[in-house]
Motif scaffolding. Structure first.
Motif, short mmCIF file in Angstrom:
data_model
loop_
_atom_site.label_atom_id
_atom_site.label_comp_id
_atom_site.label_asym_id
_atom_site.label_seq_id
_atom_site.Cartn_x
_atom_site.Cartn_y
_atom_site.Cartn_z
N THR A 1 43.72 -24.08 -22.98
CA THR A 1 42.99 -25.16 -22.34
C THR A 1 41.48 -24.96 -22.50
O THR A 1 40.74 -25.91 -22.77
CB THR A 1 43.35 -25.24 -20.84
N TRP B 1 49.25 -21.58 -13.60
CA TRP B 1 49.56 -21.40 -15.01
C TRP B 1 50.86 -20.62 -15.17
O TRP B 1 50.93 -19.67 -15.91
CB TRP B 1 48.42 -20.69 -15.73
N VAL C 1 54.97 -23.58 -17.23
CA VAL C 1 55.42 -23.56 -18.62
C VAL C 1 55.61 -22.10 -19.02
O VAL C 1 54.75 -21.26 -18.77
CB VAL C 1 54.40 -24.23 -19.55
N LEU D 1 57.06 -19.59 -24.45
CA LEU D 1 57.48 -20.80 -25.15
C LEU D 1 57.16 -20.66 -26.64
O LEU D 1 56.04 -20.34 -27.01
CB LEU D 1 56.73 -22.00 -24.57
N MET E 1 58.68 -25.93 -28.70
CA MET E 1 57.74 -26.99 -28.37
C MET E 1 57.80 -28.10 -29.41
O MET E 1 57.72 -29.29 -29.07
CB MET E 1 56.32 -26.41 -28.28
N PHE F 1 45.20 -35.37 -27.78
CA PHE F 1 45.06 -33.91 -27.70
C PHE F 1 44.29 -33.33 -28.89
O PHE F 1 43.38 -32.54 -28.71
CB PHE F 1 46.44 -33.27 -27.62
N TYR G 1 60.41 -24.83 -18.49
CA TYR G 1 59.52 -25.31 -17.44
C TYR G 1 60.19 -25.04 -16.11
O TYR G 1 61.40 -25.23 -15.96
CB TYR G 1 59.24 -26.81 -17.62
N ASP H 1 50.79 -30.43 -13.63
CA ASP H 1 51.92 -30.39 -14.57
C ASP H 1 51.47 -30.83 -15.96
O ASP H 1 51.77 -30.18 -16.97
CB ASP H 1 53.03 -31.33 -14.10
N PHE H 2 50.79 -31.94 -16.00
CA PHE H 2 50.38 -32.49 -17.29
C PHE H 2 49.45 -31.53 -18.04
O PHE H 2 49.50 -31.41 -19.27
CB PHE H 2 49.68 -33.84 -17.09
N ARG H 3 48.58 -30.88 -17.29
CA ARG H 3 47.66 -29.94 -17.96
C ARG H 3 48.44 -28.81 -18.62
O ARG H 3 48.10 -28.37 -19.73
CB ARG H 3 46.69 -29.35 -16.93
N GLN H 4 49.44 -28.34 -17.95
CA GLN H 4 50.21 -27.24 -18.53
C GLN H 4 51.00 -27.70 -19.76
O GLN H 4 51.09 -26.99 -20.76
CB GLN H 4 51.16 -26.66 -17.49
N ILE H 5 51.56 -28.89 -19.65
CA ILE H 5 52.27 -29.43 -20.81
C ILE H 5 51.30 -29.61 -21.97
O ILE H 5 51.60 -29.27 -23.13
CB ILE H 5 52.93 -30.78 -20.45
N ALA H 6 50.14 -30.16 -21.66
CA ALA H 6 49.15 -30.39 -22.72
C ALA H 6 48.75 -29.07 -23.39
O ALA H 6 48.65 -28.99 -24.61
CB ALA H 6 47.92 -31.09 -22.14
N SER H 7 48.53 -28.05 -22.59
CA SER H 7 48.12 -26.77 -23.18
C SER H 7 49.21 -26.21 -24.09
O SER H 7 48.92 -25.54 -25.08
CB SER H 7 47.78 -25.75 -22.09
N ALA H 8 50.46 -26.52 -23.77
CA ALA H 8 51.57 -26.01 -24.59
C ALA H 8 51.61 -26.68 -25.95
O ALA H 8 52.23 -26.16 -26.89
CB ALA H 8 52.89 -26.21 -23.85
#
Lengths: 204, 291
Positions: A78, A114, A117, A121, A126, A145, A186, B72-79
């Motif tokens: 991030t 954090w 997820v 993974l 993914m 993204f 998840y 939740d969305f932030r974690q999915i996005a980072s993945a």
């Protein structure tokens, strides 16, 4: 390589252990560079992004709450992503439209979590999850993204209504969450279903 | 609770087990909630516009559900980053990062037994801690490196780093003993003058890091911050805020890319996307023989 090891690393970094930071770099530096390069498209600039991201990790490790999760990789990605988007948008245009997510975090007081997820993974898992998305949702997510485009910019590029793009992004993320939950990647219970989405027909 | 539920929709019931009258909130939602939810995806990707961010903030401040969804969305996005094939940065990057964190924190060399155990994460013992700057060219954009090629690269790196290890140790000792000699001092211009205020801006060329320390700076006005900018031909880039408590700031950036270092007073805590005030501190970054 385990989440536990990542948690140990971040704790050591918070204690100002430089070797722990370099161990994290050895573990995630290539992925960080891949992400930065994918977004900014210039190897020199991508390295600048990665260097600054690890400097941020060094200075902010003590804020990472390992009790709330150990997905250090997600946190790092991030940071890299935000910095990369800053550079990309600066290069693409000068419009002051972008709000870095770190700033949003500060504003919204959304606690850092954090751990939902899986820290382990895999790329294959993914990619498989992304492949389950309808093409238009996948495309919208990629443009947001990896290209850092806003709702409006995606709508313009895809020649689609703004509300449609908003929906594609959100529904795509929700579907990814559901898929990852189903595959054990998840941890949290599913969100409210798309039908229980506070929407009313034609309200966009 | 947030305001999604219309009061008219509340239902009064009697709890069977406790006999108490309670208000039950049925799962009916106010459509006013929708515009905010529509923004959560872009918020997770960090691509909200300024107007969207201003719209979302007050709602999220009071909406636990949207906060949870954004998390939740932030974690999915980072993945999503994991979907990429890894790429090899230059060998020099690792050294710059290591040197920059030691310089910015004033650290000395680590103890031999500190984290991680040598070789623990795939780094040969002889190169793990103090590799010197290696003047390797930046890799051109290329397809993912095949495993075999990576092995050759890694082997070459190990040999190269081992050769220069002795030089490195000497350099670090020098840097620790004489930190003022380790970087390029850049003159700061404070305009208009602030009584008793001063500062040092240092650029570490090997590490490509700017370090700023301000002394006797008055606190920024209420709800404002000192925001730092690096300015190039296309305009100013926001790079962070000066820590008000310590007066310090550090950022990794290539000096050759920028013309000016500047600080302005901006609304806090976020600062601005573009300067809204005239800089109070500037420093030309053009390299001279003296720097």
């Amino acid at each position: 390589m385990t989440a536990h090891e990542d948690g140990d690393l971040i704790l050591a970094i918070a204690r100002r252990d430089a070797e722990a930071l370099m161990a994290m770099y050895d573990r995630y530096g290539r992925l960080s560079f891949a992400l930065a390069y994918r977004i900014v498209g210039d190897p020199s600039l991508a390295e600048e992004v990665v260097q600054d991201a690890f400097l941020q990790v060094w200075n902010r490790a003590s804020t990472f709450d390992t009790a709330r999760g150990s997905n250090v990789r997600g946190w790092l990605m991030t940071i890299v992503h935000n910095r990369s988007i800053d550079f990309r948008r600066r290069d693409l245009d000068r419009r002051p439209a972008h709000v870095p997510i770190d700033d949003v975090d500060d504003l919204l007081s959304v606690p850092d979590v954090w751990g939902d997820v899986s820290a382990t993974l895999t790329r294959e898992s993914m990619r498989a999850a992304v492949d389950t998305l309808p093409k238009d949702q996948r495309r919208a997510i990629e443009l947001a993204f990896f290209d850092g485009l806003t709702h409006g910019e995606i709508a313009e590029r895809e020649n689609a209504p703004l509300g449609t793009i908003k929906g594609r992004l959100r529904l795509g993320l929700k579907k990814l969450r559901l898929v990852l939950t189903a595959t054990g990647e998840y941890a949290l219970p599913p969100l409210a279903s798309a039908e229980d989405d506070h929407r009313q027909p034609g309200s966009r | 609770m947030h305001f999604r539920l219309s009061p008219a929709l509340r239902t009064t019931t009697v709890s069977q087990d406790r006999g108490k009258v309670e208000t039950v909130e049925p799962k009916v939602y106010d459509q006013r909630h929708q515009p905010y939810q529509d923004l959560l995806g872009a918020a997770a990707f960090g691509t909200l516009t300024a107007d969207e961010q201003r719209l979302l903030k007050p709602h999220l401040d009071g909406c636990a559900e949207c906060q949870a969804e954004l998390r939740d969305f932030r974690q999915i996005a980072s993945a999503l980053a994991v979907t990429l094939d890894e790429r090899e940065p230059s060998l020099e990057l690792r050294d710059r990062i290591e040197a920059s964190i030691r310089q910015t924190s004033g650290m000395s060399a680590p103890e031999p037994n500190s984290w991680p155990p040598r070789g623990h994460i795939g780094i040969p013992p002889q190169e793990s801690a103090f590799a010197p700057p290696v003047q390797a060219p930046l890799p051109p954009a290329r397809k993912p490196t095949p495993l075999r090629t990576r092995y050759v690269w890694a082997t070459a790196a190990i040999v190269l780093l081992a050769v220069v290890a002795g030089t490195l140790a000497g350099r670090l000792i020098f840097a620790d003993d004489s930190p003022e000699d380790a970087g390029e001092s850049i003159a700061l211009q404070i305009e208009p003058p602030i009584p008793n205020a001063s500062g040092e801006l240092t650029y570490l060329p090997d590490e490509r890091v700017f370090m700023l320390t301000m002394h006797n700076m008055p606190a920024a006005p209420a709800d404002h911050v000192y925001q730092v900018w690096l300015i190039d031909a296309s305009g100013p880039v926001p790079v962070g805020m000066v820590d008000q408590a310590s007066g310090q700031f550090a950022v990794a950036a290539d000096r050759s890319r920028y013309d000016t270092f500047a600080i302005t007073v901006e609304p806090g805590p976020l600062g601005s996307q573009a300067p809204t005030t005239t800089p109070i501190i500037t420093a030309p970054l053009e390299e001279t023989a003296a720097s």
